[in-house]
Scaffold this motif. Structure first.
Motif, short mmCIF file in Angstrom:
data_model
loop_
_atom_site.label_atom_id
_atom_site.label_comp_id
_atom_site.label_asym_id
_atom_site.label_seq_id
_atom_site.Cartn_x
_atom_site.Cartn_y
_atom_site.Cartn_z
N LYS A 28 0.78 -1.35 0.17
CA LYS A 28 0.00 -0.04 -0.10
C LYS A 28 0.84 1.40 -0.09
CE LYS A 28 -3.65 -2.33 2.42
NZ LYS A 28 -4.66 -2.64 3.51
N PHE A 29 2.24 1.08 0.31
CA PHE A 29 3.17 2.07 0.16
C PHE A 29 3.77 2.42 -1.22
CE2 PHE A 29 2.59 1.18 4.69
CZ PHE A 29 2.09 2.56 5.28
N LYS A 30 4.18 3.36 -1.53
CA LYS A 30 5.05 3.69 -2.83
C LYS A 30 6.41 3.24 -2.20
CE LYS A 30 6.66 6.90 -6.16
NZ LYS A 30 6.55 8.24 -6.78
N LYS A 31 7.18 2.51 -2.84
CA LYS A 31 8.54 2.28 -2.28
C LYS A 31 9.53 3.39 -2.71
CE LYS A 31 12.05 -1.23 -1.64
NZ LYS A 31 12.36 -2.73 -1.75
N VAL A 32 10.26 4.13 -1.55
CA VAL A 32 11.06 5.02 -1.77
C VAL A 32 12.65 4.75 -1.56
CG1 VAL A 32 11.70 7.35 -0.99
CG2 VAL A 32 9.29 6.81 -1.10
N ASP A 33 12.91 4.25 -0.50
CA ASP A 33 14.44 3.82 -0.29
C ASP A 33 14.26 2.25 -0.42
OD1 ASP A 33 12.51 3.37 2.09
OD2 ASP A 33 14.62 3.09 3.21
N ASP A 34 15.66 1.84 -0.61
CA ASP A 34 16.06 0.36 -0.68
C ASP A 34 15.26 -0.47 0.27
OD1 ASP A 34 17.24 0.87 -3.04
OD2 ASP A 34 19.28 1.07 -1.91
#
Length: 609
Positions: free
Chosen positions: A492-498
């Motif tokens: 449900k979250f947009k992946k930003v960091d690794d």
């Protein structure tokens, strides 16, 4: 020399001395290397086998060797015991910080340790077999060293004096050599990917600890704390010079003054995640979001300590909290939201369920410009622990935060109910059968206790005929870091960091006279203040803020974080494999460095005081 060799080499006493000295090195080195091992699993910025941090750690331990090899066995044993106890507590504190918040302990965290102790039950879940075996290993090694020290002598002879005289300059030279051989770049904007940058600037605690080892990290942390608070060479002229580069002007736009003259209620929600705002867990906030403005691109990174107070300060002052704890609380902020509204004829009040001494809020809120600050645990003899709704349902509290007056009011509320842990160790969840069945159920149950506040607030405002004249801004302080996210949650979250540590967190503006809208602009917490000033039509110097009105043409669509990283919607600067040679990466990095430097100068010089 011959006599020394004859009397010492291969004798039982000499061998025990060597075992003792190398045992000391092993004991305290093991604390450091284990912590770096955990840190590397969070941020693989610098290799564990790198020579420099390992050498620096050994050098730091060597500085204290003379104290555990004194002529007096009794005094040596006292120092040995003291160092071990301190080292053990230091290790455990860092171990817990790394597991719970993914950051090391720093000096400023010590001021907030009382609040952390409230959630000691959650910490127990991170004590695994590896941790227990390691602690048992250090205890056994300490006992062995203690017994050996009782059996050997370290007489104060010329050889010992010579060895000590040699030890210190050699250690200093090795330390100097290590630091000056940390990789850096001639171009300052590129330094965010170089280890020397994290030694010099201490901008990311995880990377700083990996680069120099935990002992040097703590020593430098203390040095920078003293330098920041008592030795700063910055002046207000330095800030004005950087402000001159800030090409931002106050210009009207389509959103200017649309809330002019209305009341403002800002509600900072403890640990409320996007995944909690649904029809079941938070029906009222869900409805408010679907009929108001939903900010979809607000992100945060957990700070080095006290993430709640960090967001609180950032959003109210328009500055980044830089961990200069005493300076932060002793400064005056004429630019802050409460002061600006006070100067425009508003009654300004804040309320939190805790004591005013937590994070020294009573002092900070006064300096931010709140005319009144209320702390429930100090006001009521009978109160319910972690019950947000009581702030509204209790008339004595409600009338303080929603004053009956002809003047408009600006009120700030901090909720607390949704704070973890979300396991059976949480006494509130354990009292409800469904809430205690899983972490997700517990989290939703606690979120519902926060939603009750919104439901009661809307009802009371309508009853008092204030709803049409009031704007509510609801936003989260930080992600629910004590919750164990499932793969389904993460989708449900947009992946930003690794490592998926950075997640979008809610921000909603609700008013009866606005229509539903998703606002996708990237927003920093420091952008909240100038955005509010524009919405309420307040006169402010747009050039003199770190952030910008997000509706203006001057807003740079980029999020900068406290750890020095940035995100532009596509690229997160600390991710592995990012192309750092592009012009855009260089421009964004230079911009972030200038903002960070300006922010530190503003706080260091009490610029707005």
């Amino acid at each position: 020399m011959k006599k020394f060799l004859k009397n010492n080499i291969f004798t039982k006493n000499f061998l025990l001395k060597m075992i003792y000295i190398f045992g000391i090195l092993l004991l305290f080195y093991s604390f450091d290397v284990y912590l770096r091992y955990i840190t590397k699993s969070i941020d693989a910025f610098y290799p564990l086998r790198a020579i420099i941090p390992n050498l620096i750690t050994i050098v730091c331990i060597c500085y204290f060797l003379p104290l555990v090899t004194l002529k007096s066995k009794k005094v040596s044993l006292i120092f040995l015991s003291l160092f071990y106890i301190l080292g053990l507590f230091y290790f455990i504190a860092n171990y817990m910080m790394l597991n719970v918040k993914s950051i090391p302990l720093d000096y400023y965290n010590l001021h907030n340790v009382g609040e952390g102790l409230e959630f000691i039950n959650a910490i127990s879940s991170y004590i695994g077999i590896k941790f227990i075996l390691f602690i048992l290993f250090t205890i056994l090694l300490f006992i062995i060293l203690f017994i050996i020290r009782k059996k050997i002598d370290f007489p104060l002879n010329k050889w010992k004096i010579i060895s000590i005289l040699i030890l210190f300059p050699v250690c200093i030279l090795i330390n100097y050599f290590c630091i000056h051989n940390l990789e850096s770049s001639e171009d300052e904007w590129q330094n965010i990917s170089k280890p020397r940058y994290y030694y010099d600037n201490f901008i990311n605690s995880k990377r700083s600890a990996l680069v120099m080892g935990y002992y040097e990290y703590s020593i430098r942390d203390m040095y920078l704390y003293i330098k920041e608070n008592y030795m700063s060479a910055y002046s207000k002229a330095d800030a004005d010079e950087l402000f001159a580069k800030n090409d931002v002007k106050k210009e009207n736009n389509e959103y200017t003054g649309i809330f002019a003259g209305k009341n403002l209620i800002m509600i900072m929600m403890e640990s409320i995640e996007e995944i909690m705002i649904n029809k079941e867990a938070m029906p009222t906030l869900y409805k408010m979001r679907n009929s108001g403005w939903n900010f979809t691109n607000r992100y945060s990174v957990l700070s080095n300590g006290g993430s709640t107070i960090v967001t609180e300060f950032n959003s109210l002052s328009g500055l980044f909290y830089n961990n200069a704890y005493y300076r932060i609380n002793n400064n005056f902020y004429s630019n802050a939201i409460p002061n600006m509204f006070s100067n425009n004829g508003y009654i300004t009040s804040s309320m939190h369920e805790n004591y005013g001494t937590y994070y020294n809020r009573s002092e900070l809120h006064r300096n931010l410009g709140f005319q009144n600050s209320y702390f429930v645990y100090e006001m009521l003899d009978n109160y319910e622990i972690y019950s947000d709704v009581q702030l509204i349902s209790n008339y004595n509290l409600y009338e303080k935060i929603i004053p009956k007056t002809d003047k408009p009011f600006m009120s700030f509320i901090v909720t607390i109910a949704a704070h973890g842990p979300y396991t059976n160790s949480n006494s509130i969840c354990s009292e409800d059968e469904k809430a205690s069945s899983s972490e997700k159920d517990c989290m939703n149950y606690l979120a519902h206790r926060t939603d009750d506040l919104f439901s009661e607030l809307l009802s009371k405002l309508k009853e008092d005929e204030l709803l049409d004249d009031t704007v509510i801004i609801a936003y989260t302080d930080h992600q629910a870091y004590l919750y164990e996210y499932t793969d389904n949650d993460l989708k449900k979250f947009k992946k930003v960091d690794d490592d998926f540590n950075i997640k979008s967190i809610p921000m909603i503006i609700y008013s009866n006279d606005i229509k539903k809208k998703n606002i996708d602009v990237l927003i920093n917490d420091v952008d909240i203040a100038p955005t509010i000033f524009n919405l309420f039509g307040l006169d402010y110097d747009a050039q003199k803020y770190i952030g910008t009105d997000i509706f203006s043409k001057y807003h740079k669509n980029i999020v900068m974080f406290e750890n020095g990283s940035w995100y532009d919607g596509n690229v997160y600067s600390f991710n592995s494999g990012v192309d750092q040679t592009t012009e855009k990466f260089k421009t964004n990095s230079e911009w972030a460095l200038d903002k960070r430097k300006l922010n530190d100068i503003l706080i260091s010089t009490n610029y707005y005081g």
